[in-house]
Design a protein around this motif. Structure first.
Motif, PDB file in Angstrom:
ATOM      1  N   ASN A  76       2.679  -4.515  -6.862  1.00 22.91           N
ATOM      2  CA  ASN A  76       2.412  -3.253  -6.172  1.00 22.91           C
ATOM      3  C   ASN A  76       0.960  -2.870  -6.409  1.00 22.91           C
ATOM      4  OD1 ASN A  76       2.826  -0.994  -4.628  1.00 22.91           O
ATOM      5  ND2 ASN A  76       4.481  -0.164  -5.867  1.00 22.91           N
ATOM      6  N   ASP A  84       4.791  -2.754   2.208  1.00 25.10           N
ATOM      7  CA  ASP A  84       5.121  -4.089   2.712  1.00 25.10           C
ATOM      8  C   ASP A  84       4.779  -5.164   1.685  1.00 25.10           C
ATOM      9  OD1 ASP A  84       6.195  -3.151   5.045  1.00 25.10           O
ATOM     10  OD2 ASP A  84       4.504  -3.738   6.319  1.00 25.10           O
ATOM     11  N   LYS A  88       7.549  -5.132  -0.852  1.00 26.07           N
ATOM     12  CA  LYS A  88       8.763  -5.724  -0.268  1.00 26.07           C
ATOM     13  C   LYS A  88       8.672  -7.238  -0.213  1.00 26.07           C
ATOM     14  CE  LYS A  88       9.820  -1.873   2.766  1.00 26.07           C
ATOM     15  NZ  LYS A  88       9.777  -1.444   4.168  1.00 26.07           N
ATOM     16  N   SER A  89       7.469  -7.761  -0.011  1.00 22.57           N
ATOM     17  CA  SER A  89       7.288  -9.214   0.097  1.00 22.57           C
ATOM     18  C   SER A  89       7.386  -9.924  -1.245  1.00 22.57           C
ATOM     19  CB  SER A  89       5.930  -9.526   0.732  1.00 22.57           C
ATOM     20  OG  SER A  89       4.885  -9.374  -0.220  1.00 22.57           O
TER      21      SER A  89
END
Length: 124
Positions: free
Chosen positions: A46, A95, A98-99
């Motif tokens: 993150n 995103d 999430k990846s």
């Protein structure tokens, strides 16, 4: 007032004051400490831009209770991600998280030209 949970209230107060959601409840870790603790690689999971500090911070999977300040190489990587989202840091970071993030190896190296030590980032 007997049902007050002061720990929860204190945690909430710190989170509200935090200049980044990913900093709240975490302790700063130096790049040198991350290199020493995880010499083979880290997984950046993150990131966020801290306007007050004018730079990016990030978290790693290997030390979920810590955050790190990005150096110039990681700054450029995060900027590139955010550019793809027309400057929307929150959307890019969401995103990215999430990846599963990216694995990198950090190591200290000395510039042949200037002799200064810097952190090299290798994308794995």
């Amino acid at each position: 007032m007997a049902n007050m949970n002061f720990k929860d209230l204190a945690t909430q107060a710190v989170a509200e004051k935090a200049i980044s959601a990913i900093i709240a409840g975490r302790v700063s870790m130096s790049t040198d400490d991350a290199i020493a603790a995880f010499p083979e690689c880290i997984t950046i999971n993150n990131f966020d831009y801290v306007a007050d500090w004018e730079h990016y911070v990030y978290t790693i999977k290997e030390a979920p209770d810590k955050f790190l300040s990005a150096g110039s190489a990681l700054e450029n990587i995060f900027k590139k991600f955010v550019e793809m989202y027309d400057g929307a840091v929150e959307d890019a970071a969401a995103d990215f998280a999430k990846s599963g993030g990216i694995k990198v190896k950090l190591n200290k190296t000395k510039s042949n030209r200037t002799g200064k030590t810097f952190t090299n980032v290798t994308i794995l």
